[in-house]
Design an enzyme around this catalytic site. Structure first.
Site, PDB file in Angstrom:
ATOM      1  N   GLY A 161       1.056  -1.298  -0.002  1.00 42.99           N
ATOM      2  CA  GLY A 161      -0.081  -0.319   0.030  1.00 42.99           C
ATOM      3  C   GLY A 161       0.980   1.350  -0.149  1.00 42.99           C
ATOM      4  O   GLY A 161       0.118   2.241   0.336  1.00 42.99           O
ATOM      5  N   HIS A 170      -0.573   0.776 -13.056  1.00 41.17           N
ATOM      6  CA  HIS A 170      -0.040  -0.677 -14.113  1.00 41.17           C
ATOM      7  C   HIS A 170       2.104   0.149 -14.166  1.00 41.17           C
ATOM      8  O   HIS A 170       2.251   0.709 -15.137  1.00 41.17           O
ATOM      9  CB  HIS A 170       0.186  -1.375 -15.348  1.00 41.17           C
ATOM     10  CG  HIS A 170       0.470  -2.186 -15.920  1.00 41.17           C
ATOM     11  ND1 HIS A 170      -0.090  -3.414 -15.246  1.00 41.17           N
ATOM     12  CD2 HIS A 170       1.702  -2.548 -16.475  1.00 41.17           C
ATOM     13  CE1 HIS A 170       0.949  -4.450 -16.147  1.00 41.17           C
ATOM     14  NE2 HIS A 170       1.443  -4.079 -16.814  1.00 41.17           N
TER      15      HIS A 170
HETATM   16  C1  GRF Z   1       1.946  -1.033  -7.565  1.00 38.80           C
HETATM   17  O1  GRF Z   1       3.456  -1.284  -8.471  1.00 38.80           O
HETATM   18  C2  GRF Z   1       1.363  -0.548  -9.354  1.00 38.80           C
HETATM   19  O2  GRF Z   1       2.051  -0.054 -10.413  1.00 38.80           O
HETATM   20  C3  GRF Z   1       1.219  -2.291  -9.213  1.00 38.80           C
HETATM   21  O3  GRF Z   1       1.256  -2.822  -7.726  1.00 38.80           O
HETATM   22  C4  GRF Z   1       2.277  -2.049  -7.234  1.00 38.80           C
HETATM   23  C5  GRF Z   1       1.796  -1.993  -5.776  1.00 38.80           C
HETATM   24  O4  GRF Z   1       2.427  -1.192  -5.050  1.00 38.80           O
HETATM   25  N1  GRF Z   1      -0.057  -2.963 -10.186  1.00 38.80           N
HETATM   26  P1  GRF Z   1       2.362  -0.552  -3.484  1.00 38.80           P
HETATM   27  O5  GRF Z   1       1.792  -2.020  -2.569  1.00 38.80           O
HETATM   28  O6  GRF Z   1       1.433   0.127  -3.439  1.00 38.80           O
HETATM   29  O7  GRF Z   1       3.323  -0.501  -2.789  1.00 38.80           O
END
Ligand code: GRF
Length: 198
Positions: A18, A110
């Site tokens: 997150g 993404h």
């Molecule tokens: C991010 O890299 C996003 O692009 C992908 O999932 C990851 C989530 O990262 N869809 P975080 O949990 O917000 O650190």
């Protein structure tokens, strides 16, 4: 934020640590007309739930059967007056009921330059490994509207970074996270402006 009718309530869906959700919450903390009103996760032990709790934002842990074979929590979201949905590392494909209930009001981030390196199974380190294997000279982030296919809806925003020959998936992941943290919240704000026509 007294006049709740003029406030856009956003739900952030996330399955992981997150870090993006944290940035989004910080960005909109004292915002005039956007409020992060709900964090939704499919994983009861996801780090993102602690982030929500610390920020005193309600969270909802969703259950697979109800999400895919029930009404996809559409009633719950509408009852909470959620007007916009942000996917920030949410790993389940959204059911059609949910997409239809929020037309043009769901966006995803993404960690690559779509249309390359997207689709089913392309998340997290799998994406970065694919980018390195393909010897791409650049990678980046794509923020896009969500439709019925994985990583397919109209792209709203992309930002790029260089992929060095020596980059590992971990190094690339750090570069991508930095781009995400810098750009996601401002792009959410722009997309939200478009739907409320401010
Ligand atoms: C991010 O890299 C996003 O692009 C992908 O999932 C990851 C989530 O990262 N869809 P975080 O949990 O917000 O650190």
């Amino acid at each position: 934020m007294d006049d709740t009718s003029s406030v856009l309530l956003i739900a952030v869906f996330a399955s992981g640590t997150g870090s993006n959700t944290k940035k989004i919450i910080e960005h909109f903390k004292d915002h005039d007309w956007i409020k992060i009103a709900l964090v939704v996760s499919n994983k009861p032990d996801a780090g993102v739930l602690k982030i929500a709790e610390d920020a005193q934002i309600p969270s909802l842990i969703i259950e697979k059967e109800h999400f895919f074979r029930g009404n996809a929590y559409v009633d719950e979201l509408l009852n909470r007056k959620i007007g916009f949905i942000v996917l920030a590392g949410f790993l389940w494909k959204l059911p059609i009921q949910l997409i239809r209930a929020y037309p043009g009001k769901i966006i995803n981030i993404h960690p690559a330059l779509l249309p390359k390196h997207g689709g089913k199974g392309m998340y997290g380190h799998f994406v970065h490994e694919a980018v390195i294997k393909a010897r791409e000279k650049q990678s980046g982030i794509s923020i896009h509207y969500v439709d019925e296919q994985y990583d397919h809806g109209k792209v709203i925003f992309q930002a790029k970074c260089t992929v060095e020959k020596t980059d590992t998936a971990e190094i690339l992941a750090d570069k991508i996270h930095a781009l995400e943290h810098a750009h996601f919240a401002p792009v959410i704000e722009l997309a939200a402006q478009n739907i409320v026509k401010r």
